[in-house]
Design an enzyme around this catalytic site. Structure first.
Site, PDB file in Angstrom:
ATOM      1  N   ARG A  41      -2.386 -14.422  26.950  1.00 22.53           N
ATOM      2  CA  ARG A  41      -1.498 -14.468  28.109  1.00 22.53           C
ATOM      3  C   ARG A  41      -1.829 -13.421  29.175  1.00 22.53           C
ATOM      4  O   ARG A  41      -1.403 -13.549  30.314  1.00 22.53           O
ATOM      5  CB  ARG A  41      -0.055 -14.285  27.664  1.00 22.53           C
ATOM      6  CG  ARG A  41       0.232 -12.917  27.052  1.00 22.53           C
ATOM      7  CD  ARG A  41       1.686 -12.813  26.625  1.00 22.53           C
ATOM      8  NE  ARG A  41       1.961 -11.528  25.985  1.00 22.53           N
ATOM      9  CZ  ARG A  41       3.146 -11.193  25.507  1.00 22.53           C
ATOM     10  NH1 ARG A  41       4.155 -12.042  25.567  1.00 22.53           N
ATOM     11  NH2 ARG A  41       3.340 -10.021  24.952  1.00 22.53           N
ATOM     12  N   LYS A  44      -9.213 -10.976   4.647  1.00 18.77           N
ATOM     13  CA  LYS A  44      -9.792 -11.105   6.003  1.00 18.77           C
ATOM     14  C   LYS A  44     -11.234 -10.610   6.039  1.00 18.77           C
ATOM     15  O   LYS A  44     -12.127 -11.269   6.558  1.00 18.77           O
ATOM     16  CB  LYS A  44      -8.904 -10.338   6.989  1.00 18.77           C
ATOM     17  CG  LYS A  44      -9.374 -10.264   8.424  1.00 18.77           C
ATOM     18  CD  LYS A  44     -10.319  -9.144   8.753  1.00 18.77           C
ATOM     19  CE  LYS A  44      -9.942  -7.767   8.324  1.00 18.77           C
ATOM     20  NZ  LYS A  44      -8.872  -7.132   9.059  1.00 18.77           N
ATOM     21  N   TYR A  78      -3.648  -3.066  -9.126  1.00 22.22           N
ATOM     22  CA  TYR A  78      -2.415  -2.436  -8.627  1.00 22.22           C
ATOM     23  C   TYR A  78      -1.349  -2.411  -9.716  1.00 22.22           C
ATOM     24  O   TYR A  78      -0.635  -1.423  -9.894  1.00 22.22           O
ATOM     25  CB  TYR A  78      -1.898  -3.186  -7.389  1.00 22.22           C
ATOM     26  CG  TYR A  78      -2.364  -2.566  -6.097  1.00 22.22           C
ATOM     27  CD1 TYR A  78      -3.707  -2.601  -5.725  1.00 22.22           C
ATOM     28  CD2 TYR A  78      -1.464  -1.929  -5.241  1.00 22.22           C
ATOM     29  CE1 TYR A  78      -4.135  -2.022  -4.542  1.00 22.22           C
ATOM     30  CE2 TYR A  78      -1.889  -1.342  -4.059  1.00 22.22           C
ATOM     31  CZ  TYR A  78      -3.222  -1.395  -3.718  1.00 22.22           C
ATOM     32  OH  TYR A  78      -3.643  -0.819  -2.543  1.00 22.22           O
ATOM     33  N   SER A 135       0.817  -1.219   0.000  1.00 19.38           N
ATOM     34  CA  SER A 135       0.000   0.000   0.000  1.00 19.38           C
ATOM     35  C   SER A 135       0.849   1.267   0.000  1.00 19.38           C
ATOM     36  O   SER A 135       0.669   2.150  -0.849  1.00 19.38           O
ATOM     37  CB  SER A 135      -0.910   0.010   1.227  1.00 19.38           C
ATOM     38  OG  SER A 135      -1.721  -1.132   1.230  1.00 19.38           O
ATOM     39  N   HIS A 192     -32.914   8.694  12.739  1.00 18.68           N
ATOM     40  CA  HIS A 192     -33.720   7.737  13.470  1.00 18.68           C
ATOM     41  C   HIS A 192     -34.433   6.785  12.525  1.00 18.68           C
ATOM     42  O   HIS A 192     -34.929   7.229  11.500  1.00 18.68           O
ATOM     43  CB  HIS A 192     -34.753   8.504  14.312  1.00 18.68           C
ATOM     44  CG  HIS A 192     -35.518   7.625  15.241  1.00 18.68           C
ATOM     45  ND1 HIS A 192     -34.946   7.038  16.347  1.00 18.68           N
ATOM     46  CD2 HIS A 192     -36.805   7.224  15.220  1.00 18.68           C
ATOM     47  CE1 HIS A 192     -35.855   6.313  16.967  1.00 18.68           C
ATOM     48  NE2 HIS A 192     -36.988   6.394  16.308  1.00 18.68           N
ATOM     49  N   ALA A 201     -10.338  -0.139  13.439  1.00 18.51           N
ATOM     50  CA  ALA A 201     -11.414  -1.108  13.693  1.00 18.51           C
ATOM     51  C   ALA A 201     -10.822  -2.494  13.841  1.00 18.51           C
ATOM     52  O   ALA A 201      -9.795  -2.812  13.239  1.00 18.51           O
ATOM     53  CB  ALA A 201     -12.410  -1.101  12.540  1.00 18.51           C
ATOM     54  N   CYS A 228      -1.959  -5.929   2.863  1.00 22.03           N
ATOM     55  CA  CYS A 228      -3.384  -5.585   2.936  1.00 22.03           C
ATOM     56  C   CYS A 228      -4.192  -6.292   1.855  1.00 22.03           C
ATOM     57  O   CYS A 228      -5.207  -6.920   2.135  1.00 22.03           O
ATOM     58  CB  CYS A 228      -3.549  -4.071   2.834  1.00 22.03           C
ATOM     59  SG  CYS A 228      -5.284  -3.585   2.763  1.00 22.03           S
ATOM     60  N   ARG A 234      -5.455  -5.631  24.539  1.00 21.28           N
ATOM     61  CA  ARG A 234      -4.705  -4.764  25.461  1.00 21.28           C
ATOM     62  C   ARG A 234      -4.496  -3.394  24.814  1.00 21.28           C
ATOM     63  O   ARG A 234      -4.222  -3.297  23.615  1.00 21.28           O
ATOM     64  CB  ARG A 234      -3.337  -5.396  25.767  1.00 21.28           C
ATOM     65  CG  ARG A 234      -2.499  -4.578  26.721  1.00 21.28           C
ATOM     66  CD  ARG A 234      -1.301  -5.375  27.180  1.00 21.28           C
ATOM     67  NE  ARG A 234      -0.379  -5.705  26.087  1.00 21.28           N
ATOM     68  CZ  ARG A 234       0.565  -4.884  25.629  1.00 21.28           C
ATOM     69  NH1 ARG A 234       0.697  -3.678  26.153  1.00 21.28           N
ATOM     70  NH2 ARG A 234       1.370  -5.278  24.644  1.00 21.28           N
TER      71      ARG A 234
HETATM   72  P1  NDP Z   1      -1.113  -7.321  18.009  1.00 27.97           P
HETATM   73  O1  NDP Z   1       0.097  -6.599  18.458  1.00 27.97           O
HETATM   74  O2  NDP Z   1      -2.397  -6.582  17.836  1.00 27.97           O
HETATM   75  O3  NDP Z   1      -1.401  -8.523  18.996  1.00 27.97           O
HETATM   76  C1  NDP Z   1      -0.424  -9.483  19.307  1.00 27.97           C
HETATM   77  C2  NDP Z   1      -0.974 -10.353  20.398  1.00 27.97           C
HETATM   78  O4  NDP Z   1      -0.088 -11.425  20.637  1.00 27.97           O
HETATM   79  C3  NDP Z   1      -1.137  -9.601  21.714  1.00 27.97           C
HETATM   80  O5  NDP Z   1      -2.306 -10.038  22.318  1.00 27.97           O
HETATM   81  C4  NDP Z   1       0.102 -10.049  22.488  1.00 27.97           C
HETATM   82  O6  NDP Z   1      -0.071 -10.038  23.867  1.00 27.97           O
HETATM   83  C5  NDP Z   1       0.242 -11.474  22.012  1.00 27.97           C
HETATM   84  N1  NDP Z   1       1.608 -11.983  22.148  1.00 27.97           N
HETATM   85  C6  NDP Z   1       2.761 -11.380  21.757  1.00 27.97           C
HETATM   86  N2  NDP Z   1       3.817 -12.162  22.032  1.00 27.97           N
HETATM   87  C7  NDP Z   1       3.330 -13.283  22.614  1.00 27.97           C
HETATM   88  C8  NDP Z   1       3.931 -14.453  23.125  1.00 27.97           C
HETATM   89  N3  NDP Z   1       5.241 -14.636  23.098  1.00 27.97           N
HETATM   90  N4  NDP Z   1       3.128 -15.393  23.653  1.00 27.97           N
HETATM   91  C9  NDP Z   1       1.777 -15.220  23.708  1.00 27.97           C
HETATM   92  N5  NDP Z   1       1.155 -14.119  23.214  1.00 27.97           N
HETATM   93  C10 NDP Z   1       1.925 -13.166  22.675  1.00 27.97           C
HETATM   94  O7  NDP Z   1      -0.657  -8.057  16.689  1.00 27.97           O
HETATM   95  P2  NDP Z   1      -1.461  -8.720  15.503  1.00 27.97           P
HETATM   96  O8  NDP Z   1      -0.535  -9.749  14.975  1.00 27.97           O
HETATM   97  O9  NDP Z   1      -2.831  -9.110  15.898  1.00 27.97           O
HETATM   98  O10 NDP Z   1      -1.573  -7.530  14.469  1.00 27.97           O
HETATM   99  C11 NDP Z   1      -0.401  -6.775  14.119  1.00 27.97           C
HETATM  100  C12 NDP Z   1      -0.780  -5.355  13.784  1.00 27.97           C
HETATM  101  O11 NDP Z   1      -1.399  -5.335  12.513  1.00 27.97           O
HETATM  102  C13 NDP Z   1      -1.814  -4.736  14.717  1.00 27.97           C
HETATM  103  O12 NDP Z   1      -1.237  -4.142  15.846  1.00 27.97           O
HETATM  104  C14 NDP Z   1      -2.495  -3.736  13.845  1.00 27.97           C
HETATM  105  O13 NDP Z   1      -1.759  -2.545  13.892  1.00 27.97           O
HETATM  106  C15 NDP Z   1      -2.402  -4.368  12.467  1.00 27.97           C
HETATM  107  N6  NDP Z   1      -3.688  -4.982  12.087  1.00 27.97           N
HETATM  108  C16 NDP Z   1      -4.774  -4.187  11.899  1.00 27.97           C
HETATM  109  C17 NDP Z   1      -5.991  -4.713  11.554  1.00 27.97           C
HETATM  110  C18 NDP Z   1      -7.161  -3.816  11.370  1.00 27.97           C
HETATM  111  O14 NDP Z   1      -6.974  -2.626  11.178  1.00 27.97           O
HETATM  112  N7  NDP Z   1      -8.395  -4.333  11.448  1.00 27.97           N
HETATM  113  C19 NDP Z   1      -6.177  -6.156  11.375  1.00 27.97           C
HETATM  114  C20 NDP Z   1      -4.976  -6.902  11.604  1.00 27.97           C
HETATM  115  C21 NDP Z   1      -3.800  -6.327  11.948  1.00 27.97           C
HETATM  116  P3  NDP Z   1       0.104  -8.699  24.740  1.00 27.97           P
HETATM  117  O15 NDP Z   1      -1.146  -7.909  24.552  1.00 27.97           O
HETATM  118  O16 NDP Z   1       0.261  -9.214  26.136  1.00 27.97           O
HETATM  119  O17 NDP Z   1       1.327  -8.012  24.228  1.00 27.97           O
END
Ligand code: NDP
Length: 452
Positions: free
Chosen positions: A198, A51, A99, A15, A436, A341, A43, A204
């Site tokens: 975890r 997705k 693209y 992108s 409404h 979102a 994306c 979070r």
């Molecule tokens: P995220 O950072 O959102 O989530 C990663 C998750 O994995 C967290 O819950 C984290 O826990 C957990 N985690 C990390 N390391 C470990 C470990 N060693 N053991 C167990 N759990 C672990 O990453 P995603 O891969 O879901 O997505 C990456 C990014 O891509 C997002 O942050 C977002 O910016 C983007 N994205 C956006 C979307 C959208 O706009 N709809 C859709 C998909 C992705 P903890 O919280 O404790 O760190």
């Protein structure tokens, strides 16, 4: 005539890279771009677009059930995974071609090869080395999985889009965007889903009412969300099932285990060190507000940088870079109040601060919250709640956080994000007349703060 082969060479045609290349070429720059995978990036090829298509597919399950309350007899339904994947792949092929033609029509030279920086002004692409006045790194990110025994038996979102069959049972590990989205997809399509996280609560960093509402609604839909738990080992059984050993001493079995434990920047083999481009320990490339790295002619946009990992952010960064460097219009990207979102079931959308963050930044807040049954579910009988929340700085009356969990949340919040970005006050929200009957009207009709 310039001493360089190109005015701009872009590494990575996702992108951010494609947007920057096209806009720069539109300003008359001689632009080259290289891509070792398919043009379109995460994306389009293995992220947001496929997705969302799978998410639509997963929603039909509830639509069929909800139809009964409206007088419809839907009859027996069945789901065909292969047909969905074939149709999804056809759409991805179409977008990939779009693209490709965007690049071609804007006069950008595409090289379907891996790119490696040889120096501050040189990029090796296949057997050739090109010189460029400016270089843009837009290589994105890829899934990261923890190094535990048996992890090779698991999949990530990359593989989830190409499974041969819908798994009967799936364990999704993680509590972030991708984990919540895929837990909803597999559950809606009919798999038995366990989601392991975890920490204290999924999502979070999101507002606590968003976190709690989503976890409750996901559980109501049948997803077994388990908190405070880690996987320590995966063992593949002779019958193909995978046993998960968990850190509380218990075990689980599933036919698919999917890690959604975050993503890491694609910097391997890019030659950053040799070229003198500074990267942080995890690989992220730090940049300034103009996307400039530590080298004055080398820039980076999108998920490879140390900023927000979202497609529209990468697009904005790529566009601003091209305007600044080739359009005579220097403009930084403003990363404040970025809406986002999660396409979970139900979806989440948010703009601005969580209650905890807002208290730190803005002091005393007026908090408005509404939890209600959306009108559609009066007749469908579905026990799904929508949660809406507004955070208002008490001293200025500005709305600094807006959060929705429920049907259509992303469509609703996109519009409200304009208001938040413009710094509108709660009073201006109150002066706006609702449409409404909608769920969104709740956001302009909440009058009494929580606890008042
Ligand atoms: P995220 O950072 O959102 O989530 C990663 C998750 O994995 C967290 O819950 C984290 O826990 C957990 N985690 C990390 N390391 C470990 C470990 N060693 N053991 C167990 N759990 C672990 O990453 P995603 O891969 O879901 O997505 C990456 C990014 O891509 C997002 O942050 C977002 O910016 C983007 N994205 C956006 C979307 C959208 O706009 N709809 C859709 C998909 C992705 P903890 O919280 O404790 O760190």
């Amino acid at each position: 005539m310039s001493e360089f082969d190109f005015d701009l060479f872009v590494i990575g045609a996702g992108s951010g890279g494609v947007r920057a290349a096209r806009i720069a070429a539109g300003y008359g720059a001689r632009v080259g771009i290289c891509e070792s995978s398919r043009v379109g990036g995460t994306c389009v090829i293995r992220g947001c677009v496929p997705k969302k298509l799978l998410s639509y597919a997963a929603h039909f399950h509830e639509e069929f059930e909800d139809a009964a309350g409206y007088g419809w007899n839907v009859g027996e339904t069945s789901f065909n995974w292969s047909r969905l994947i074939e149709n999804k792949d056809r759409e991805i092929d179409r977008l990939n071609k779009v693209y490709l033609s965007l690049l071609k029509n804007s006069g950008v030279r595409l090289f379907s090869e891996h790119g490696k920086m040889m120096s501050q002004h040189e990029v090796q692409v296949g057997e050739e080395v090109f010189t460029a006045d400016k270089i843009l790194i837009a290589t994105g990110a890829r899934p990261w999985v923890p190094d535990i025994p048996g992890v090779e038996h698991s999949i990530t979102s990359d593989e989830a889009f190409h499974l041969e069959a819908l798994p009967e049972s799936v364990v999704v590990i993680g509590g972030g965007f991708i984990a919540c989205e895929f837990a909803g997809i597999f559950n809606g399509l009919g798999s038995k889903v366990v989601q392991l996280y975890r920490g204290e609560q999924i999502l979070r960093g999101f507002d606590h009412d968003v976190q709690n509402t989503l976890a409750t609604e996901m559980q109501k839909k049948g997803i077994d969300v388990r908190l405070h738990i880690n996987v320590i080992e995966l063992i593949k059984q002779p019958d193909g099932l995978i046993t998960l050993k968990l850190d509380d001493g218990s075990e689980l079995q599933a036919d698919t285990v999917m890690f959604a434990t975050g993503r890491v920047p694609n910097v391997r083999g890019l030659g950053l060190q040799d070229a003198g481009v500074h990267a942080l320990p995890g690989g992220m490339i730090p940049v300034n507000e103009f996307s400039q790295t530590n080298l004055q002619n080398v820039f980076a946009v999108g998920d490879v940088t140390n900023r927000v990992n979202l497609t529209p952010v990468a697009l904005m960064e790529g566009h601003a870079f091209a305007d600044s460097e080739f359009g005579g219009n220097p403009r930084p990207v403003n990363h404040r109040f970025i809406p986002s979102a999660v396409f979970s079931h139900p979806p989440v959308a948010t703009v601005g601060f969580s209650e905890k963050e807002a208290e730190v930044h803005y002091g005393k807040l007026d908090v408005y919250r509404s939890v209600f049954t959306p009108m559609k579910h009066t007749l469908s009988g579905r026990q799904e709640k929508t949660m809406m929340k507004l955070l208002v700085q008490a001293s200025s009356n500005k709305v600094v956080g807006l959060h929705v969990v429920g049907m259509d949340a992303p469509e609703i919040v996109q519009g409200f994000a304009v208001a938040i970005k413009c710094g509108l006050t709660k009073q201006q929200f109150d002066q706006t007349i609702g449409i409404h009957p909608t769920a969104a009207e709740e956001l302009v009709t909440m009058r009494v703060p929580v606890g008042a």
